[in-house]
Design an enzyme around this catalytic site. Structure first.
Site, mmCIF file in Angstrom:
data_model
loop_
_atom_site.group_PDB
_atom_site.id
_atom_site.type_symbol
_atom_site.label_atom_id
_atom_site.label_comp_id
_atom_site.label_asym_id
_atom_site.label_seq_id
_atom_site.Cartn_x
_atom_site.Cartn_y
_atom_site.Cartn_z
ATOM 1 N N HIS A 62 18.829 -0.936 1.190
ATOM 2 C CA HIS A 62 17.442 -0.460 1.098
ATOM 3 C C HIS A 62 16.471 -1.604 1.376
ATOM 4 C CE1 HIS A 62 14.140 2.099 -0.386
ATOM 5 N NE2 HIS A 62 13.665 0.982 -0.923
ATOM 6 N N CYS A 96 0.820 -1.213 0.000
ATOM 7 C CA CYS A 96 0.000 0.000 0.000
ATOM 8 C C CYS A 96 0.854 1.264 0.000
ATOM 9 C CB CYS A 96 -0.934 0.000 1.205
ATOM 10 S SG CYS A 96 -0.104 -0.046 2.810
#
Length: 368
Positions: A111, A70
């Site tokens: 990351h 999301c």
């Protein structure tokens, strides 16, 4: 003057001089920090579309993983051919370029390690992302798109995420977007005890939402989903009542709070429907929170008198407040990520050295 032909031993020595050590790994994507929800939803991937998107992306790289949640859409690539921004643009449109970030080598691995640990989430330390990373990697493996590099990086990221949750205070209080949405509803209504909530959706996020609503004191939870069987199963499992999607507008007037967490391909609730529901509520307001990406509640609902509409980006204030209690754990969590990336760098250095050594021996054998 006669120039001597280099011996196999000399060629071997030269191979060490040109030793490539950079990790062949890239990430390109956007998230809640670089793009608002109206931009993120343009790069959203609907359930069931992941394999097709991966097949498209595999034209540009040897190994590919797609992480779509999301709050982010990211593509991880090994053996990339071409520019990563162009690859992303080819799949989702060049007009998203200003919102993209690109990391290469160890920075790309770091990351993913931070993402898996929940350090890059809207809700710092949330646990749902760990499973999402695992499923993304498993799908790539099933499709034959995860090889030596991606397997190693993904395994390292999942291990780092597990360590962060078991060794730091970030795991002291389990949080998620669902829990923050419920906290927002509590603040808006002055408590949820005795209230009626309506959940749009019956997936993992909807299940988490229902759990948090029950814990917050909601007595009555209505679960609405396109698949009636899934709505019924969730309602029976966690305590609630199922409602067929076609009966949504009949159930809506009873709802004090509506939380949308579905992957519908269009808006499922519009201003007219909410206005009609509010007429039956006799002046009582309705609070609606859309945590879906793409959004499934028409943004114009917020203009209806008595309707208070929030989306993912509106949760920031609550997230910031919750983060204050977790800041002390962040240095330890970041140290775990750095340690994991260092281990990965050593693995890559050894792997490249072995590769160069083999190449040198082959050259030496060919020149003898």
């Amino acid at each position: 003057m006669t120039l001597a032909c280099p011996t196999g031993r000399a060629l071997l020595a030269r191979s060490h001089v040109a030793l490539p050590v950079a990790l062949d790994f890239v990430v390109v994507g956007l998230n809640h920090q670089t793009a608002p929800v109206e931009v993120r939803e343009r790069a959203a991937v609907r359930a069931g579309e992941e394999a097709a998107v991966l097949a498209h992306l595999s034209r540009f790289a040897r190994e590919v993983m797609l992480l779509a949640t999301c709050n982010r859409t990211e593509v991880y690539l090994a053996g990339l051919r071409g520019d990563p921004r162009a690859v992303f643009g080819d799949a989702w449109g060049a007009d998203l370029q200003e919102h993209l970030y690109v990391h290469r080598g160890e920075a790309a691995a770091a990351h993913l390690y931070r993402v898996a640990a929940g350090l890059g989430s809207l809700v710092i330390g949330e646990t749902q992302i760990q499973g999402q990373v695992k499923r993304a990697w498993q799908l790539s493996r099933e499709l034959g798109l995860s090889g030596t590099v991606l397997n190693k990086v993904a395994q390292g990221a999942l291990a780092a995420g597990k360590r962060v949750r078991t060794e730091t205070a970030l795991a002291d209080r389990v949080v998620s977007v669902s829990s923050v949405a419920v906290e927002l509803a509590q603040a808006a209504l002055g408590g949820l005890t005795g209230r009626t909530a309506l959940i749009l959706g019956a997936g993992e996020t909807a299940e988490l939402t229902l759990t948090h609503l029950r814990a917050a004191g909601v007595d009555d939870v209505i679960v609405v989903n396109r698949t009636a069987e899934r709505a019924r199963a969730l309602a029976e499992r966690l305590g609630g009542r199922a409602c067929a999607a076609e009966l949504l507008h009949e159930a809506l007037p009873a709802a004090d709070v509506v939380i949308a967490s579905s992957a519908a391909p269009h808006y499922v609730l519009h201003p007219q429907g909410v206005a009609a529901a509010l007429e039956g509520r006799l002046g009582r307001p309705m609070f609606l929170i859309d945590i879906s990406v793409p959004r499934i509640l028409d943004p114009d609902i917020g203009r209806v008198p008595g309707a208070f509409l929030y989306n993912l980006d509106d949760l920031t204030a609550i997230v910031s407040r919750n983060l204050a209690s977790r800041r002390a754990a962040l240095p330890h969590a970041e140290a775990i990520v750095r340690e994991g990336v260092s281990d990965l760098a050593r693995w890559n250095l050894t792997r490249e050295a072995q590769r160069a050594l083999r190449a040198g021996r082959e050259l030496a054998a060919a020149s003898d």
